[in-house]
Structures are given as structure tokens and as C-alpha cells.
Design a protein around this motif. Structure first.
Motif, short mmCIF file in Angstrom:
data_model
loop_
_atom_site.label_atom_id
_atom_site.label_comp_id
_atom_site.label_asym_id
_atom_site.label_seq_id
_atom_site.Cartn_x
_atom_site.Cartn_y
_atom_site.Cartn_z
N LYS A 212 5.26 4.73 2.17
CA LYS A 212 5.70 5.98 2.79
C LYS A 212 6.36 5.72 4.13
O LYS A 212 7.40 6.31 4.44
N ALA A 213 5.77 4.83 4.92
CA ALA A 213 6.34 4.52 6.24
C ALA A 213 7.71 3.88 6.10
O ALA A 213 8.66 4.24 6.82
N THR B 68 2.48 -0.73 13.38
CA THR B 68 2.56 -0.60 11.92
C THR B 68 1.44 -1.38 11.25
O THR B 68 0.80 -0.89 10.32
N ASN B 69 1.19 -2.60 11.75
CA ASN B 69 0.15 -3.43 11.14
C ASN B 69 -1.24 -3.07 11.63
O ASN B 69 -2.22 -3.65 11.16
N THR B 70 -1.35 -2.15 12.55
CA THR B 70 -2.66 -1.67 12.98
C THR B 70 -3.00 -0.35 12.30
O THR B 70 -4.09 -0.18 11.78
N VAL B 71 -2.04 0.56 12.26
CA VAL B 71 -2.29 1.91 11.78
C VAL B 71 -2.03 2.05 10.28
O VAL B 71 -2.85 2.59 9.54
N THR B 72 -0.90 1.56 9.81
CA THR B 72 -0.49 1.80 8.44
C THR B 72 -1.13 0.84 7.44
O THR B 72 -1.71 1.27 6.45
N ASP B 73 -1.00 -0.46 7.70
CA ASP B 73 -1.53 -1.45 6.76
C ASP B 73 -1.94 -2.68 7.56
O ASP B 73 -1.09 -3.39 8.09
N SER C 295 0.84 -1.20 0.00
CA SER C 295 0.00 0.00 0.00
C SER C 295 0.88 1.25 0.00
O SER C 295 2.03 1.23 0.41
N ASP C 296 0.30 2.35 -0.46
CA ASP C 296 1.03 3.62 -0.50
C ASP C 296 1.44 4.07 0.90
O ASP C 296 2.54 4.59 1.09
N ASP C 297 0.55 3.87 1.88
CA ASP C 297 0.87 4.25 3.26
C ASP C 297 2.07 3.46 3.79
O ASP C 297 2.95 4.01 4.45
N MET C 298 2.09 2.17 3.51
CA MET C 298 3.21 1.34 3.96
C MET C 298 4.50 1.74 3.25
O MET C 298 5.57 1.78 3.87
#
Length: 126
Positions: free
Chosen positions: A41-42, A90-95, A36-39
Motif C-alpha cells: 500500500k505504501a 518506512t522500515n520502522t512503521v510499515t515493515d 507485506s500488504d502494508d508495504m
């Protein structure tokens, strides 16, 4: 029987973190096709801090090695806790796609901590 189950869970948990740490140095595991784009970016942000990934890798390898052996399991769990919090967040908020695996590993870590609670008592005594 409980000791055997704890040993097998600790061995698998430790090997997982050793593998994850070694991959940060040698990059032998392929990247997933769809991120995902969010992941992305992170991960880009984390990679921009050049010392962060090697530090996490060393902590994963060291914590994984220590968790395998019963005598050092409590110390290994303490080393892995901040990394596991980061993985879980990370696996809760980002993806959320990796959340089920992160939840299982969190449960194993909590079991290891609970199983070694007597070793932590001196840390919290007044």
C-alpha cells in the motif's frame, strides 16, 4: 587508518545509493517475492505521485556520488539525510523486516556527518 575506514564506508554507502537511484529508472533489480500488504500500500501510494520516485532517484544518485569524494562528502550527506529518514521510518512503521539494514546505513550516515561536523559549523553559527 581512520581515513581509510571512512573512505571504504563512504564508497560502499555511495555505491548503494547510486544503485538504488539507478534501479528506480531502469528497474533491473527483482522485486522481493514476499511483500507485506502494508508495504505494498505504501509503495502504491508513492508510485501514484508520478514525480516523487524520479526526484528520489536523482537525489540518491547525486548524494551517492557526492558522498564518495571527501571534498563533497558533507554536501552529499545533507542530500541523503531526508531520504535516509524516509527509509528509516518506512522500515520502522510499515515493515520492520528491513530495519537492521536501514539502521546500519543510518549509523554510517551519522558517522559521515559527525566526521564532517566542522564543515557544518557555518550553517548553525549565529
Amino acid at each position: 587508518m581512520k581515513q581509510k575506514i571512512t573512505f571504504v564506508l563512504s564508497l560502499l554507502f555511495g555505491l548503494f545509493f547510486i544503485n538504488a537511484g539507478l534501479d528506480k529508472f531502469f528497474h533491473y533489480m527483482p522485486m522481493p517475492d514476499k511483500i507485506s500488504d502494508d508495504m505494498m500500500k505504501a509503495m502504491t501510494g508513492m508510485m501514484a505521485v508520478t514525480w516523487l520516485m524520479p526526484l528520489i532517484a536523482v537525489a540518491e544518485i547525486l548524494g551517492g556520488l557526492l558522498i564518495i569524494f571527501p571534498k563533497t562528502r558533507a554536501l552529499g550527506a545533507l542530500i541523503i539525510v531526508p531520504i535516509m529518514v524516509g527509509i528509516l521510518l518506512t522500515n520502522t512503521v510499515t515493515d520492520a523486516s528491513g530495519f537492521p539494514i536501514a539502521a546500519v546505513f543510518t549509523a554510517v550516515l551519522l558517522w559521515i556527518i559527525y566526521d564532517n561536523r566542522a564543515k557544518y559549523a557555518p550553517l548553525i553559527e549565529e
